[in-house]
Design a protein around this motif. Structure first.
Motif, PDB file in Angstrom:
ATOM      1  N   PHE A  67       0.846  -1.194   0.000  1.00 22.47           N
ATOM      2  CA  PHE A  67       0.000   0.000   0.000  1.00 22.47           C
ATOM      3  C   PHE A  67       0.882   1.245   0.000  1.00 22.47           C
ATOM      4  O   PHE A  67       2.084   1.198   0.296  1.00 22.47           O
ATOM      5  N   GLN A  68       0.237   2.337  -0.344  1.00 18.20           N
ATOM      6  CA  GLN A  68       0.930   3.629  -0.378  1.00 18.20           C
ATOM      7  C   GLN A  68       0.288   4.561   0.648  1.00 18.20           C
ATOM      8  O   GLN A  68      -0.908   4.475   0.924  1.00 18.20           O
ATOM      9  N   PHE A  69       1.092   5.443   1.197  1.00 17.93           N
ATOM     10  CA  PHE A  69       0.563   6.404   2.147  1.00 17.93           C
ATOM     11  C   PHE A  69       1.468   7.631   2.169  1.00 17.93           C
ATOM     12  O   PHE A  69       2.578   7.626   1.614  1.00 17.93           O
ATOM     13  N   GLN A  70       0.965   8.674   2.810  1.00 17.67           N
ATOM     14  CA  GLN A  70       1.722   9.917   2.912  1.00 17.67           C
ATOM     15  C   GLN A  70       2.087  10.183   4.366  1.00 17.67           C
ATOM     16  O   GLN A  70       1.357   9.828   5.288  1.00 17.67           O
ATOM     17  N   ARG A  71       3.213  10.815   4.520  1.00 11.25           N
ATOM     18  CA  ARG A  71       3.654  11.259   5.855  1.00 11.25           C
ATOM     19  C   ARG A  71       3.954  12.744   5.739  1.00 11.25           C
ATOM     20  O   ARG A  71       4.810  13.157   4.961  1.00 11.25           O
ATOM     21  N   TYR A  81       5.927  13.443   2.512  1.00 11.56           N
ATOM     22  CA  TYR A  81       6.666  12.278   2.049  1.00 11.56           C
ATOM     23  C   TYR A  81       5.666  11.262   1.524  1.00 11.56           C
ATOM     24  O   TYR A  81       4.716  10.902   2.218  1.00 11.56           O
ATOM     25  N   GLU A  82       5.855  10.801   0.312  1.00  6.63           N
ATOM     26  CA  GLU A  82       5.010   9.759  -0.254  1.00  6.63           C
ATOM     27  C   GLU A  82       5.775   8.442  -0.139  1.00  6.63           C
ATOM     28  O   GLU A  82       6.896   8.310  -0.635  1.00  6.63           O
ATOM     29  N   MET A  83       5.144   7.467   0.549  1.00 10.90           N
ATOM     30  CA  MET A  83       5.816   6.209   0.884  1.00 10.90           C
ATOM     31  C   MET A  83       5.080   5.027   0.266  1.00 10.90           C
ATOM     32  O   MET A  83       3.874   5.089   0.019  1.00 10.90           O
ATOM     33  N   GLU A  84       5.819   3.969   0.035  1.00 10.82           N
ATOM     34  CA  GLU A  84       5.226   2.703  -0.388  1.00 10.82           C
ATOM     35  C   GLU A  84       5.699   1.627   0.594  1.00 10.82           C
ATOM     36  O   GLU A  84       6.893   1.552   0.895  1.00 10.82           O
ATOM     37  N   ALA A  85       4.765   0.804   1.092  1.00 10.48           N
ATOM     38  CA  ALA A  85       5.105  -0.221   2.089  1.00 10.48           C
ATOM     39  C   ALA A  85       4.720  -1.603   1.586  1.00 10.48           C
ATOM     40  O   ALA A  85       3.685  -1.763   0.931  1.00 10.48           O
ATOM     41  N   SER A  86       5.575  -2.576   1.888  1.00  9.00           N
ATOM     42  CA  SER A  86       5.287  -3.976   1.581  1.00  9.00           C
ATOM     43  C   SER A  86       5.412  -4.764   2.886  1.00  9.00           C
ATOM     44  O   SER A  86       6.456  -4.720   3.549  1.00  9.00           O
ATOM     45  N   CYS A  87       4.328  -5.471   3.301  1.00  8.91           N
ATOM     46  CA  CYS A  87       4.297  -6.142   4.609  1.00  8.91           C
ATOM     47  C   CYS A  87       3.941  -7.618   4.469  1.00  8.91           C
ATOM     48  O   CYS A  87       3.120  -7.996   3.625  1.00  8.91           O
TER      49      CYS A  87
END
Length: 370
Positions: free
Chosen positions: A39-43, A50-56
């Motif tokens: 998923f993608q999210f902003q900080r 900051y635009e982030m992409e996370a893999s869990c």
């Protein structure tokens, strides 16, 4: 270097509207509904986003199920940059959704772009075109005037434009309003405009002012022009000559050859005269086979020669219809406005009498009442 933070801390660092996406992803992993969540999210931190992409993924640590993830930064921008991006996104959405015709010209890139509605209307493939390609596709050589206005820094912001798209049999008339965007140095960056299709309105306006048989102006338009021209003359703005004429023995042409021949003669007389007169002259059908020519700026010394040239032109023109030929002549008379006139009707009566004198003189003549 790996950093261990609590789940609550992660959620606090993320905008509220994005927290559900992340909590749902964690829940799917912990309940075994998926093996991996991306998923993608902003900080947002201060002025920066900051635009982030996370893999869990989920794994078992003894008897405890845990989630491990990797975050990757793929974009970072300031508040002003974010506003610019948002404005561009809004503009692009409006461009795609609007039924209004919108166009833009990027001065720096020398490219032309329009929204889907305009491309669809003109039956042109959507895309960004070079300025030269746009001129060719739209059949608008006058579009080059826009560049000249930019160079001269005299954009008006409004124009009536005629568009004849390549490969499209239609001719369009648009009313466009536009506005330039300049940089801090006052240099043109972009021109953005809207267009309204006024083709039908202009056709109706033209049809309302023209005689359908001869394509000359009709009596109503002649009356309006006479009113306005007399007003201008009385204000000292211009000098006018009213030329009245009719077709000699027109009734006998109808009786001998039929009304189709009569209609052809009326049309052809108008065609011949229209090609010969100046753009500033106005040919009107007064009624039946009577016509009025409103001229401006021809001196009294030159008006007789001007009218007689028109008379000779008709006299020397061949009128042939359905293998039948007929010799056509016209009797012409003229008059001027005088400052002693109260209305234009007085000049019209003088012009009418001058035609009558031409006929008395044997027809196919010119007479001007002084």
């Amino acid at each position: 270097m790996p950093v261990s933070v609590s789940y609550t801390t992660i959620l606090k660092a993320i905008p509220t509207d994005q927290q559900k996406v992340i909590s749902d992803a964690f829940l799917h992993l912990l309940q075994g509904e998926s093996k991996e969540e991306v998923f993608q999210f902003q900080r947002v931190h201060g002025d920066l986003t900051y635009e982030m992409e996370a893999s869990c993924r989920a794994f078992m640590d003894g008897q405890i199920k845990k989630v491990m993830g990797i975050c990757k930064l793929y974009n970072k921008y300031s508040r002003s940059q974010r506003q610019t991006v948002q404005e561009e996104e809004k503009f692009n959405v409006l461009m795609s959704l609007s039924n209004m015709f919108i166009w833009e010209y990027d001065v720096k890139e020398d490219t032309f772009l329009a929204n889907a509605s305009l491309f669809h209307k003109l039956k042109i493939d959507e895309g960004t075109y070079s300025f030269e390609e746009a001129v060719d596709l739209l059949g608008m050589p006058k579009l080059n005037d826009l560049k000249q206005h930019i160079m001269d820094d005299n954009l008006t912001g409004h124009a009536i434009v005629h568009v004849k798209p390549k490969g499209n049999p239609m001719d369009y008339i648009f009313e466009t309003n536009y506005k330039p965007i300049k940089d801090k140095h006052g240099r043109y960056q972009m021109i953005i405009g809207t267009m309204e299709d006024i083709t039908e309105k202009e056709i109706l306006k033209t049809n309302a002012s023209k005689d359908p048989l001869t394509n000359s102006y009709n009596r109503r338009t002649a009356d309006m022009t006479l009113h306005s021209s007399f007003e201008k003359f009385m204000n000292g703005e211009d000098f006018y000559t009213l030329i009245f004429f009719d077709i000699d023995n027109f009734k006998s042409i109808n009786d001998s050859y039929g009304h189709d021949m009569g209609d052809y003669v009326l049309r052809h007389v108008c065609e011949v005269i229209t090609k010969e007169i100046r753009n500033s002259d106005m040919l009107c059908r007064w009624g039946g086979d009577e016509f009025l020519l409103i001229c401006t700026g021809i001196s009294k010394e030159n008006i007789y020669a001007y009218i007689d040239r028109l008379r000779k032109l008709i006299d020397n023109t061949e009128f042939a219809f359905n293998k039948e030929k007929v010799h056509v002549t016209v009797s012409m008379g003229a008059a001027y406005y005088y400052h002693s006139d109260v209305t234009f009707d007085q000049a019209m009566k003088r012009a009418d009498r001058s035609v009558y004198k031409s006929k008395l003189a044997g027809r196919n003549k010119v007479c001007i009442l002084k």
